[in-house]
Write an enzyme that holds these catalytic residues in place. Structure first.
Site: not given
Ligand code: FAD
Length: 633
Positions: A272, A252
């Site tokens: 994000r 990740h």
């Protein structure tokens, strides 16, 4: 040897995360006497930690969304290596599984007009993740547990015993699967120990559902917690099942990098998805420099366009911060390597300058709390420092898409422990929906298998049970040997350094040699102390699993001479269309990990037609492409 407790069930589900609970609920609803076993406390599986949400094409926020678009995104994210049937079932059935959760009491965040709200996430064309703030996994597990209790209450009313048909055995670790002695080698039981007492236990059962989650603890920097030692993967291998594509590990892009004690803890992609951007030490939004050709037409080229997308997705392309995870993780890795990283070896993730503090607190309460408590950083006022962390394994038990059945009669798998669904890279949010879709299917598959057995129930092989008992307590009985902690650290460091985010052939070959040298050390680990709550003993037992799973990962990583999704070979940097047609299957042969290449099912013509020919040409071999005029080749 101490006495072994014995229990008898129709179905034994190993794991109490989303996949395990959904499978157990289904098996019980089919009238099967079912046990749920979990290594950790009930309610503390990885699923509970999931933050961003569950992907399901309900079309609540953008009516253009539908299962076909979800399928296409999933296949793109997996770089065309997904098991097509799994990706299709997942895209089609996820909405029903989310609505079912609401029927069972889940409360997702709402849109203005009262439908389930859906948020943006990397690789998903439309807002698609049903969520509850940044605590979606908690709501999912709470709801499934509530459903378990509901079924138990029904059994209490009807049968006088809430646990007559569905019982939870928490803090119980399964160390071996037991088969019958017959030629077919059918599942007959699951053997383990109770953590609180150290008592040994055998669950006699014709059907086992593996739902044990991931393998992160084989790496030093990971978002995974202590119990993710690849037990289910190893149990399946030792029982004779195959693992598919174990080289694909998702790093990740955003884990915490500071302070050292919390390195690896996840920073949700919702940061994000909700507008957060990545910057390097020069303050530059560097992701614009890392959009690969295969995604070029779908992502914004300027900051203005990227920022415009949040309000007006119809007229702007997506920000490159929302590329699939493998792309973002590699980009961060490159920035740090080229000296443009943050002070503690990551990059900056900035949400503070992108929206008012009150909005950050509303959307990302857990992230605010996490950074304030663990790093003394106020994310409403300053950027976070983030870097890649080992998060998820795409590889796993090779199963039949429709039923979750493995090659071993009576052995099923669902959730992160199973393989194929996500191809070479999982899209965020696709795990929670995967658990629900395939957990249910596994419960149905196991129930149907039992119905097919009639009275011909397998009986556990007594010799295998005795051997499992001996092996599990062996670390406690040794009078000399190494500390399991030292061996674990050696394994993690080696895997992180040699089979991590960027791989090179000679280094992976070195890892395989190192694993060979670690084997006798694992076999000689010694745990001191007694049997009750002895973490040294538990780790000693788990090490065996980490070793074999790490070997499967390393052997596949060496064999696949291309870079795709969660497998990056610096010495083979491109994707190779020939490799796209190939699954790598690992099995145990004479005690050693053996590897075989196996063709991947092709996409059906109607599914192929969901993609532009120009896009397909980037992934497929010439003979796989549809004819120029759109007719099937
Ligand atoms: P888990 O939930 O991992 O449960 C595994 C179970 O197996 C546990 O109960 C464990 O105790 C048990 N177990 C393991 N070994 C044994 C054994 N030997 N004996 C008995 N029991 C055993 N995915 C998304 O889709 N959206 C997100 O927003 C998201 N956020 C995430 C955030 C974090 C911090 C993490 C770590 C993951 C996130 N993921 C997310 C991924 C997702 O949460 C996991 O992939 C998923 O929850 C795995 O579910 P599972 O049911 O397969 O296994």
């Amino acid at each position: 040897m101490s006495e072994i407790q014995r229990h008898s069930y129709d179905v034994v589900v190993i794991g109490a995360g989303g996949a395990g609970l959904r499978a157990a609920i289904e098996a019980r609803q089919q009238g099967k006497k079912t046990a749920i076993i979990s290594k950790s406390l009930f309610g503390k599986a990885h699923t509970v930690m999931a933050e961003g949400g569950a992907a399901a094409a309900m079309g609540n926020v953008n009516a253009k969304d539908n299962w076909q678009v979800h399928f296409r995104d999933t296949i793109r994210g997996g770089k065309f290596l997904n098991n097509p049937r799994m990706a299709e079932l997942h895209a089609k059935e996820s909405p029903d599984r989310i609505w079912e959760l609401e029927l069972w009491g889940a409360l997702f965040d709402r849109t203005k007009d009262g439908t389930i709200s859906q948020r943006n996430f990397g690789g998903h064309e439309y807002p698609r993740l049903a969520h509850v703030g940044d605590r979606t996994g908690l709501e999912l597990i709470r709801t499934l547990q509530q459903r378990v209790v509901q079924l138990q209450q029904a059994d209490a009313a009807e049968l006088g015993d809430p646990e007559a048909m569905l019982k939870v055995y928490a803090e119980t670790t399964i160390t071996e699967l037991v088969k019958d002695g017959g030629a077919e080698g059918r599942i007959a039981g699951a053997f383990g120990y109770v953590r609180e007492t150290g008592d040994l236990v055998l669950f006699e059962t014709p059907a086992v559902v593996l739902a044990t989650g991931g393998i992160g603890k084989s790496f030093t920097v990971t978002s995974n917690s202590w119990e993710y030692t690849g037990d289910g993967h190893a149990l399946a291998l030792r029982a004779g099942a195959g693992l598919v594509n174990m080289e694909f590990i998702q790093f990740h892009p955003t884990g915490m990098v500071w302070p050292p004690s919390v390195k690896g803890i996840l920073v949700t992609e919702s940061v994000r998805g909700d507008g957060g951007v990545l910057r390097n030490s020069d303050g530059k939004r560097f992701m614009f420099d890392y959009v690969p050709d295969v995604f070029r037409t779908q992502y914004a080229e300027t900051e203005e366009e990227a920022d415009g997308w949040y309000e007006d997705p119809a007229n702007n392309r997506r920000p490159p911060e929302l590329l699939p995870r493998d792309e973002v993780a590699r980009a961060i890795n490159s920035e740090v390597k080229e000296g443009r990283g943050s002070p503690h070896g990551g990059v900056f993730l900035d949400i503070a300058s992108r929206m008012p503090a009150v909005e950050i607190m509303r959307r990302l309460p857990s992230m605010h709390h996490q950074f304030k408590e663990l790093a003394d950083v106020d994310i409403t006022a300053e950027p976070m420092e983030v870097g890649p962390t080992c998060h998820y394994v795409m590889g796993g038990v090779e199963v039949d898409a429709d039923t979750g059945a493995s090659l071993v009669p009576g052995l099923f798998a669902a959730g992160e422990v199973s393989g194929g669904m996500h191809g070479s890279n999982r899209l965020g949010g696709n795990s929670l929906s995967d658990l629900l879709v395939f957990g249910r299917r596994c419960g149905l598959g196991a129930a149907a298998y039992i119905d097919g057995l009639g009275d011909d129930r397998p009986v556990p092989d007594a010799d295998v049970v005795a051997r499992a008992a001996e092996e599990s307590v062996a670390p406690l009985e040794r009078t000399d040997g190494e500390s399991p902690y030292a061996v674990h650290q050696a394994l993690q460091t080696m895997m992180n350094e040699l089979v991590g985010i960027i791989r090179r052939g000679p280094e992976v070959a070195q890892a395989i040699e190192d694993l060979d040298k670690l084997r006798p050390r694992v076999e000689r680990v010694r745990a001191t102390g007694g049997r009750a709550y002895n973490p040294g003993w538990h780790l000693a037992v788990d090490l065996r699993n980490m070793l074999v799973v790490s070997e499967a990962i390393a052997r596949c990583a060496l064999e696949r001479e291309e870079s795709r999704g969660g497998h990056t070979r610096e010495d083979f940097p491109g994707m190779d269309p020939e490799w796209r047609k190939t699954n790598l299957i690992t099995r145990l042969v004479d005690g050693g990990v053996a590897l075989k290449r196996q063709p991947l099912d092709s996409l059906r013509p109607d599914l192929l037609a969901l993609f532009e020919r120009t896009e397909l040409a980037k992934y497929l071999t010439e003979d796989e492409l549809p004819a120029e005029d759109g007719a099937d080749a």
